[in-house]
Design a protein around this motif. Structure first.
Motif, mmCIF file in Angstrom:
data_model
loop_
_atom_site.group_PDB
_atom_site.id
_atom_site.type_symbol
_atom_site.label_atom_id
_atom_site.label_comp_id
_atom_site.label_asym_id
_atom_site.label_seq_id
_atom_site.Cartn_x
_atom_site.Cartn_y
_atom_site.Cartn_z
ATOM 1 N N ASN A 160 0.854 -1.196 0.000
ATOM 2 C CA ASN A 160 0.000 0.000 0.000
ATOM 3 C C ASN A 160 0.890 1.246 0.000
ATOM 4 O OD1 ASN A 160 -2.810 0.790 0.002
ATOM 5 N ND2 ASN A 160 -2.390 1.780 1.975
ATOM 6 N N LYS A 161 0.357 2.326 -0.541
ATOM 7 C CA LYS A 161 1.150 3.557 -0.630
ATOM 8 C C LYS A 161 1.369 4.216 0.723
ATOM 9 C CE LYS A 161 -0.083 4.537 -5.428
ATOM 10 N NZ LYS A 161 -0.714 5.484 -6.387
ATOM 11 N N ASP A 162 0.468 3.939 1.673
ATOM 12 C CA ASP A 162 0.648 4.481 3.026
ATOM 13 C C ASP A 162 0.314 3.384 4.033
ATOM 14 O OD1 ASP A 162 -2.213 4.445 3.462
ATOM 15 O OD2 ASP A 162 -2.329 6.295 2.291
ATOM 16 N N ASP A 163 0.390 3.738 5.316
ATOM 17 C CA ASP A 163 0.132 2.739 6.366
ATOM 18 C C ASP A 163 -1.185 2.991 7.078
ATOM 19 O OD1 ASP A 163 0.825 5.044 7.655
ATOM 20 O OD2 ASP A 163 2.369 4.153 8.928
ATOM 21 N N ASN A 164 -2.164 3.500 6.338
ATOM 22 C CA ASN A 164 -3.454 3.858 6.933
ATOM 23 C C ASN A 164 -4.554 2.833 6.680
ATOM 24 O OD1 ASN A 164 -2.515 6.282 8.049
ATOM 25 N ND2 ASN A 164 -2.758 7.346 6.079
ATOM 26 N N ARG A 165 -4.249 1.710 6.067
ATOM 27 C CA ARG A 165 -5.251 0.665 5.871
ATOM 28 C C ARG A 165 -5.262 -0.295 7.056
ATOM 29 N NH1 ARG A 165 -5.057 -2.279 0.195
ATOM 30 N NH2 ARG A 165 -7.211 -2.767 0.808
ATOM 31 N N TYR A 166 -6.400 -0.921 7.276
ATOM 32 C CA TYR A 166 -6.559 -1.975 8.282
ATOM 33 C C TYR A 166 -6.141 -1.501 9.686
ATOM 34 C CZ TYR A 166 -6.190 -4.440 3.805
ATOM 35 O OH TYR A 166 -6.337 -4.836 2.487
ATOM 36 N N LEU A 167 -6.551 -0.302 10.033
ATOM 37 C CA LEU A 167 -6.102 0.289 11.302
ATOM 38 C C LEU A 167 -6.660 -0.419 12.528
ATOM 39 C CD1 LEU A 167 -6.283 4.108 10.408
ATOM 40 C CD2 LEU A 167 -4.289 2.590 10.437
ATOM 41 N N GLY A 168 -7.737 -1.164 12.367
ATOM 42 C CA GLY A 168 -8.325 -1.843 13.517
ATOM 43 C C GLY A 168 -7.689 -3.191 13.833
ATOM 44 N N THR A 169 -6.634 -3.523 13.125
ATOM 45 C CA THR A 169 -6.004 -4.846 13.293
ATOM 46 C C THR A 169 -4.999 -4.820 14.440
ATOM 47 O OG1 THR A 169 -6.201 -5.174 10.907
ATOM 48 C CG2 THR A 169 -4.751 -6.679 12.119
ATOM 49 N N ARG A 170 -5.098 -5.806 15.329
ATOM 50 C CA ARG A 170 -4.197 -5.837 16.484
ATOM 51 C C ARG A 170 -2.776 -6.198 16.064
ATOM 52 N NH1 ARG A 170 -3.558 -11.274 19.015
ATOM 53 N NH2 ARG A 170 -4.508 -12.801 17.614
ATOM 54 N N LYS A 178 5.735 -2.069 16.235
ATOM 55 C CA LYS A 178 4.877 -0.933 16.551
ATOM 56 C C LYS A 178 3.742 -0.775 15.547
ATOM 57 C CE LYS A 178 7.630 -0.099 19.916
ATOM 58 N NZ LYS A 178 7.224 -0.538 21.279
ATOM 59 N N SER A 179 3.859 -1.475 14.427
ATOM 60 C CA SER A 179 2.848 -1.382 13.376
ATOM 61 C C SER A 179 2.832 -2.686 12.587
ATOM 62 C CB SER A 179 3.170 -0.211 12.432
ATOM 63 O OG SER A 179 2.327 -0.223 11.287
ATOM 64 N N ASN A 180 1.726 -2.940 11.883
ATOM 65 C CA ASN A 180 1.651 -4.079 10.979
ATOM 66 C C ASN A 180 2.147 -3.716 9.582
ATOM 67 O OD1 ASN A 180 0.528 -6.174 12.656
ATOM 68 N ND2 ASN A 180 -1.410 -5.048 12.631
ATOM 69 N N TRP A 181 2.570 -2.476 9.398
ATOM 70 C CA TRP A 181 3.111 -2.008 8.126
ATOM 71 C C TRP A 181 4.586 -1.647 8.282
ATOM 72 C CZ3 TRP A 181 0.351 -2.482 3.779
ATOM 73 C CH2 TRP A 181 -1.042 -2.470 3.840
ATOM 74 N N SER A 182 5.376 -1.926 7.255
ATOM 75 C CA SER A 182 6.776 -1.480 7.212
ATOM 76 C C SER A 182 7.060 -0.913 5.829
ATOM 77 C CB SER A 182 7.736 -2.641 7.511
ATOM 78 O OG SER A 182 7.705 -2.983 8.879
#
Length: 547
Positions: A160-170, A178-182
């Motif tokens: 994804n172009k940013d890390d703002n998707r799937y924000l409700g995922t633990r 610290k995040s599910n995105w890198s």
């Protein structure tokens, strides 16, 4: 007072050679299996390089057969950079060179099968290593600038172009992530990962990915493995506005895989690793057309809570919450394994209680769990360990024994991550505990050498000589379980929560008119007796008397 233990000579019928026809003739073999979880590199080093290998594991098959287990569950042995102990796969079709090569694996499999032991291996489908060829290609341009060819691997992972998707995922590994995105510098986008950042998640919305993973499964089934323990199954798909766990698409995929296995390799099995409450975990059985087995994770921490509180309530509650499952399915239960003792499926209050009781030292904690082996977890109290093992082998489900727990191995909380419970097997008082003849600095992890649980005090050779050793007790109780398979019904007295009692209902009975079985059990945590023989089976605090 101790009575003479029963003979632990294995029942030869349990250990007849395993062939394709054996699985076809006994397609429900997994329902009465006793599994042994083992890490190849931790068990026996045959070439003196400090790491266990398939040749070494094959040499120890007689030991495992004598223990009485019927199925080996191998932790990852594929080619990997080993940043997560092999769960970061670089090549699904290669054996890591530390363990040997594909021919060594075939030889081990032949030895195991010829000794009546089935073999289940890991199928890590959610993610790969960031060093996998697919991921390296996925980072490249969509169109090759030289050849003009389309990059088929571009969408093999979730970008994804940013890390703002799937924000409700633990976040699962809260200690390190610290995040599910890198962010990836080469591609200039973010990639999705439910575990470590070096383990990018595969994109199962890409049909090519599904085809690739099914071919991986076919490859190992063709070699003769008896099934897979599927790692991290709830997380295969992502959908906005959900928790991104247990999605319908995940179930549909595994049903397709199951159908292929049933048709092409009948008698092989799928074991689900879904760390969920029983109601959610049971959904992975489908209607008997998805997974054959699934871990019942919530049972394990509640056994420890019940033991320490001397209160049967946690056990009774979790068993009452466990739904009925299809006849051709089975739960899998365990006391400890290669991961931390997970506390995700308990209340915050129970989690705090477990930490306070069993992990007073902060170094014993990992993520939402406890990274300790069974014996030190219970402060070395053998009677409590026997009680829990007696329950493990009595409660509904196929039990798993973690390598080394059958001799009471300890842990090393000073090692990083979960490596403290993954140290070399302790065979004798010889160099490196008999695990390897290599110089100690070459070992993949240091052998445990502390005064209480070190190899000088705890080892197979010593316990095989002692009639009443814990190893011989384990052999005896496993044999009793194998001789008396049945179901379980609770019959707890209302007046005393310190007693857990149940009936073991066997398929045969000396009383045909009642068809009720042969034994009743009372578990009283305040008592402590240890007897194992044909007439009575008593784990510390457990009495089973024939009626």
């Amino acid at each position: 007072m101790f009575k003479s233990p029963i003979s632990y000579k294995p029942d030869e019928e349990l250990f007849s050679p395993i062939t394709k026809h054996t699985n076809e003739q006994d397609p429900l073999w997994y329902k009465h299996a006793v599994l042994y979880e083992v890490h190849v590199r931790a068990f026996c080093d045959s070439n003196e390089d400090g790491k266990g290998d398939f040749q070494g594991l094959a040499e120890k098959i007689p030991y495992l057969r004598k223990l009485g287990v019927t199925c080996l569950w191998l932790l990852p042995f594929f080619d990997s950079p080993l940043k997560d102990d092999g769960y970061d796969i670089r090549d699904y079709y290669k054996v890591h060179p530390d363990f040997g090569d594909i021919d060594d694996f075939k030889w081990f499999l032949k030895v195991a099968h010829s000794n009546g032991l089935r073999v289940v291996i890991e199928l890590i489908m959610n993610h790969t290593s960031d060093q996998h060829f697919w991921f390296q290609e996925s980072k490249k341009d969509k169109i090759d600038k030289v050849t003009g060819e389309i990059n088929k691997y571009r969408d093999y992972y979730v970008w994804n172009k940013d890390d703002n998707r799937y924000l409700g995922t633990r976040i699962i590994f809260i200690d390190t992530e610290k995040s599910n995105w890198s962010y990836d510098e080469q591609r200039g986008e973010y990639y999705w990962h439910r575990f470590f950042s070096h383990q990018p998640d595969l994109n199962y919305d890409n049909e090519d990915v599904e085809k690739e993973m099914i071919e991986v499964a076919r490859y190992w089934l063709k070699l003769g493995v008896d099934g897979f323990r599927a790692d991290a199954v709830p997380y295969l798909y992502e959908r906005e506005g959900t928790s991104n766990e247990n999605l319908p698409e995940t179930h549909q995929f595994f049903k397709r895989l199951r159908a292929i296995m049933d048709k092409e390799y009948p008698g092989t099995i799928l074991l689900s690793e879904a760390n969920q409450l029983p109601k959610e975990a049971s959904q992975y059985f489908g209607v008997g057309d998805e997974f054959h087995l699934s871990f019942n994770f919530p049972v394990m921490p509640r056994l420890f809570i019940a033991l320490r509180k001397q209160d049967r309530t946690p056990i009774v509650e979790v068993m009452n919450q466990t739904p009925d499952i299809p006849q051709n399915c089975q739960w899998v239960i365990f006391l400890r394994n290669h991961d931390e003792l997970t506390l995700e499926m308990v209340s915050p209050e129970d989690r705090d209680y477990m930490w306070a009781e069993f992990a007073k030292d902060i170094r014993m904690r990992c993520n939402l769990g406890i990274r300790r082996r069974l014996f030190p977890l219970l402060d070395g109290h053998r009677q409590e360990v026997e009680l829990l093992n007696a329950l493990l082998l009595s409660l509904p489900g196929s039990p798993v024994i973690y390598y080394g727990d059958e001799i009471g191995m300890g842990d090393n909380v000073y090692l990083g991550d979960r490596n403290g419970v993954r140290t070399p097997m302790q065979w004798s008082i010889d160099r490196n505990g008999g695990f390897s003849r290599a110089d100690p600095p070459l070992l993949y992890l240091p052998i445990n050498s502390d005064p209480l649980y070190g190899y000088q005090s705890v080892n197979v050779e010593q316990q095989e000589r002692l009639k009443y050793s814990f190893l011989n007790w384990m052999r005896s109780i496993i044999q009793v379980r194998q001789k008396h398979k049945g179901s379980l019904v609770f019959c707890n007295p209302e007046c005393n929560i310190h007693i857990l009692s149940f009936l073991r209902i066997l398929p045969y009975s000396p009383f045909p008119s009642t068809n009720i079985v042969p034994s009743s059990e009372v578990i009283a945590p305040m008592q402590s007796n240890t007897i194992v023989n044909e007439e009575t089976l008593i784990g510390p605090s457990l009495t089973r008397q024939l009626i």
